[in-house]
Scaffold this motif. Structure first.
Motif, PDB file in Angstrom:
ATOM      1  N   ILE A   1       0.891  -1.320   0.109  1.00  0.00           N
ATOM      2  CA  ILE A   1       0.070  -0.144   0.098  1.00  0.00           C
ATOM      3  C   ILE A   1       0.805   1.269  -0.100  1.00  0.00           C
ATOM      4  N   VAL A   2       0.713   2.021  -0.963  1.00  0.00           N
ATOM      5  CA  VAL A   2       1.447   3.630  -1.224  1.00  0.00           C
ATOM      6  C   VAL A   2       0.753   4.613  -0.882  1.00  0.00           C
ATOM      7  N   ASP A   3       1.173   5.487  -0.035  1.00  0.00           N
ATOM      8  CA  ASP A   3       0.407   6.681   0.269  1.00  0.00           C
ATOM      9  C   ASP A   3       0.420   7.704  -1.090  1.00  0.00           C
ATOM     10  N   PRO A   4      -0.727   8.067  -1.581  1.00  0.00           N
ATOM     11  CA  PRO A   4      -0.624   9.080  -2.705  1.00  0.00           C
ATOM     12  C   PRO A   4       0.327  10.588  -2.301  1.00  0.00           C
ATOM     13  N   HIS A   5       0.056  10.778  -1.364  1.00  0.00           N
ATOM     14  CA  HIS A   5       0.782  11.950  -0.712  1.00  0.00           C
ATOM     15  C   HIS A   5       2.162  12.149  -0.872  1.00  0.00           C
ATOM     16  N   ASP A   6       2.846  10.924  -0.345  1.00  0.00           N
ATOM     17  CA  ASP A   6       4.359  11.072  -0.322  1.00  0.00           C
ATOM     18  C   ASP A   6       5.033   9.705  -0.601  1.00  0.00           C
ATOM     19  N   GLY A   7       4.182   8.899  -1.080  1.00  0.00           N
ATOM     20  CA  GLY A   7       4.963   7.473  -1.558  1.00  0.00           C
ATOM     21  C   GLY A   7       5.061   6.566  -0.062  1.00  0.00           C
ATOM     22  N   SER A   8       4.633   6.853   1.001  1.00  0.00           N
ATOM     23  CA  SER A   8       4.895   6.252   2.159  1.00  0.00           C
ATOM     24  C   SER A   8       4.314   5.050   2.102  1.00  0.00           C
ATOM     25  N   THR A   9       4.960   3.764   2.712  1.00  0.00           N
ATOM     26  CA  THR A   9       4.426   2.498   2.749  1.00  0.00           C
ATOM     27  C   THR A   9       3.940   2.177   4.458  1.00  0.00           C
ATOM     28  N   ALA A  10       4.522   3.251   4.979  1.00  0.00           N
ATOM     29  CA  ALA A  10       4.304   2.812   6.447  1.00  0.00           C
ATOM     30  C   ALA A  10       3.170   3.518   6.996  1.00  0.00           C
ATOM     31  N   SER A  11       2.525   4.641   6.327  1.00  0.00           N
ATOM     32  CA  SER A  11       1.323   5.093   6.623  1.00  0.00           C
ATOM     33  C   SER A  11       0.530   5.518   5.426  1.00  0.00           C
ATOM     34  N   LEU A  12      -0.617   5.737   5.615  1.00  0.00           N
ATOM     35  CA  LEU A  12      -1.717   6.230   4.594  1.00  0.00           C
ATOM     36  C   LEU A  12      -2.772   7.281   5.334  1.00  0.00           C
ATOM     37  N   GLU A  13      -2.684   8.308   4.539  1.00  0.00           N
ATOM     38  CA  GLU A  13      -3.599   9.419   5.062  1.00  0.00           C
ATOM     39  C   GLU A  13      -4.694   9.714   3.775  1.00  0.00           C
ATOM     40  N   PRO A  14      -6.014   9.919   4.313  1.00  0.00           N
ATOM     41  CA  PRO A  14      -6.943  10.118   3.419  1.00  0.00           C
ATOM     42  C   PRO A  14      -6.825  11.097   2.666  1.00  0.00           C
ATOM     43  N   ILE A  15      -7.616  11.415   1.627  1.00  0.00           N
ATOM     44  CA  ILE A  15      -7.511  12.784   0.574  1.00  0.00           C
ATOM     45  C   ILE A  15      -8.461  13.802   1.429  1.00  0.00           C
ATOM     46  N   GLU A  16      -7.880  14.991   1.550  1.00  0.00           N
ATOM     47  CA  GLU A  16      -8.832  16.107   2.223  1.00  0.00           C
ATOM     48  C   GLU A  16      -9.699  16.340   0.972  1.00  0.00           C
ATOM     49  N   SER A  17     -10.854  16.457   1.337  1.00  0.00           N
ATOM     50  CA  SER A  17     -11.931  17.032   0.595  1.00  0.00           C
ATOM     51  C   SER A  17     -11.504  18.346  -0.410  1.00  0.00           C
ATOM     52  N   GLY A  18     -11.222  18.223  -1.610  1.00  0.00           N
ATOM     53  CA  GLY A  18     -11.058  19.533  -2.667  1.00  0.00           C
ATOM     54  C   GLY A  18      -9.602  19.533  -2.857  1.00  0.00           C
ATOM     55  N   THR A  19      -8.749  18.519  -2.637  1.00  0.00           N
ATOM     56  CA  THR A  19      -7.365  18.338  -2.700  1.00  0.00           C
ATOM     57  C   THR A  19      -6.917  17.199  -3.595  1.00  0.00           C
ATOM     58  N   GLY A  20      -7.975  16.480  -4.128  1.00  0.00           N
ATOM     59  CA  GLY A  20      -7.592  15.413  -5.212  1.00  0.00           C
ATOM     60  C   GLY A  20      -6.582  15.772  -6.038  1.00  0.00           C
ATOM     61  N   ASP A  21      -6.945  16.752  -6.760  1.00  0.00           N
ATOM     62  CA  ASP A  21      -6.156  17.173  -7.908  1.00  0.00           C
ATOM     63  C   ASP A  21      -4.889  17.760  -7.651  1.00  0.00           C
ATOM     64  N   ARG A  22      -4.564  18.193  -6.529  1.00  0.00           N
ATOM     65  CA  ARG A  22      -3.347  18.518  -6.080  1.00  0.00           C
ATOM     66  C   ARG A  22      -2.666  17.270  -5.746  1.00  0.00           C
ATOM     67  N   VAL A  23      -3.123  16.243  -4.926  1.00  0.00           N
ATOM     68  CA  VAL A  23      -2.412  15.275  -4.541  1.00  0.00           C
ATOM     69  C   VAL A  23      -2.032  14.166  -6.103  1.00  0.00           C
ATOM     70  N   ALA A  24      -3.004  14.392  -6.942  1.00  0.00           N
ATOM     71  CA  ALA A  24      -2.630  13.565  -8.369  1.00  0.00           C
ATOM     72  C   ALA A  24      -1.509  14.393  -8.726  1.00  0.00           C
ATOM     73  N   GLU A  25      -1.467  15.627  -8.837  1.00  0.00           N
ATOM     74  CA  GLU A  25      -0.456  16.767  -9.595  1.00  0.00           C
ATOM     75  C   GLU A  25       0.956  16.222  -8.805  1.00  0.00           C
ATOM     76  N   ASN A  26       1.032  16.121  -7.581  1.00  0.00           N
ATOM     77  CA  ASN A  26       2.348  15.929  -7.111  1.00  0.00           C
ATOM     78  C   ASN A  26       2.680  14.561  -6.881  1.00  0.00           C
ATOM     79  N   PHE A  27       1.563  13.302  -7.332  1.00  0.00           N
ATOM     80  CA  PHE A  27       2.135  12.031  -7.274  1.00  0.00           C
ATOM     81  C   PHE A  27       3.241  11.695  -7.980  1.00  0.00           C
ATOM     82  N   ARG A  28       4.076  10.641  -7.900  1.00  0.00           N
ATOM     83  CA  ARG A  28       5.356  10.121  -8.517  1.00  0.00           C
ATOM     84  C   ARG A  28       5.063   8.572  -8.624  1.00  0.00           C
ATOM     85  N   TRP A  29       4.895   8.370  -9.809  1.00  0.00           N
ATOM     86  CA  TRP A  29       4.900   7.007 -10.449  1.00  0.00           C
ATOM     87  C   TRP A  29       6.154   6.075  -9.742  1.00  0.00           C
TER      88      TRP A  29
END
Length: 186
Positions: free
Chosen positions: A140-168
């Protein structure tokens, strides 16, 4: 670099807008990608440069040949509340879910990037499903920072910004890291 088959399962959330980036990054690392969108993800794929990437939808007919080689790995980017819970519960009622459930059964290396808002991530089924998938060997990879140790929910209204900063690279690095999944070398 060897040629390996990667299935990219994508669900309907802002991170699906980055599938073309995932395809490019995977190819640079020696993967041959196939895209398996859920019905909700299809609109997110419109306008992306996926012209030569096989997009697998719907189940094949009994008379049709297999449409893709067996996957060496799967990336579920993003994994929405609905798909993640259905997958963890073994619901194989769509082509993407059948593929995901089969991957668990065959212990195919799989990375998932959950993408759910606070209200959905607060539902008890969410944590239970994450636990089931982790137990089954899904990374499981956190979409905010790539962490596999923790997972944060997506704050409402920030999905596009999280997607923009995501690294494949976060996903591909996890797929390529050495180790075992439930005692089976990958």
């Amino acid at each position: 670099m060897t040629d390996r088959t990667l299935y990219i399962v994508t669900c309907g959330a802002p991170l699906a807008s980055r599938v073309a980036d995932g395809v490019s990054a995977a190819r640079l690392r020696g993967w041959t990608p196939y895209v398996l969108p859920t019905d909700a993800a299809r609109p997110w794929l419109e306008g992306q440069d996926l012209a030569d990437v096989p997009i697998l939808t719907g189940n094949r007919k009994p008379t049709e040949a297999r449409r893709a080689p067996k996957a060496d790995a799967l990336a579920v980017v993003p994994a929405t509340f609905n798909t993640l819970n259905a997958w963890a519960n073994g619901n194989a009622n769509t082509y993407p879910l059948t593929t995901l459930c089969a991957a668990l059964g065959s212990r195919t290396r799989t990375v998932a990037v959950p993408f759910a808002k606070h209200d959905l991530a607060g539902h008890p089924a969410w944590l239970a499903s994450l636990a089931v998938l982790r137990y089954a060997g899904v990374r499981i990879v956190d979409p905010h920072d790539g962490s596999t140790a923790s997972l944060e929910p997506i704050e409402s209204g920030t999905g596009d910004r999280v997607a923009e900063n995501f690294r494949w690279d976060w996903v591909l690095g996890e797929l390529e890291s050495s180790g075992e999944i439930r005692g089976v070398s990958q």
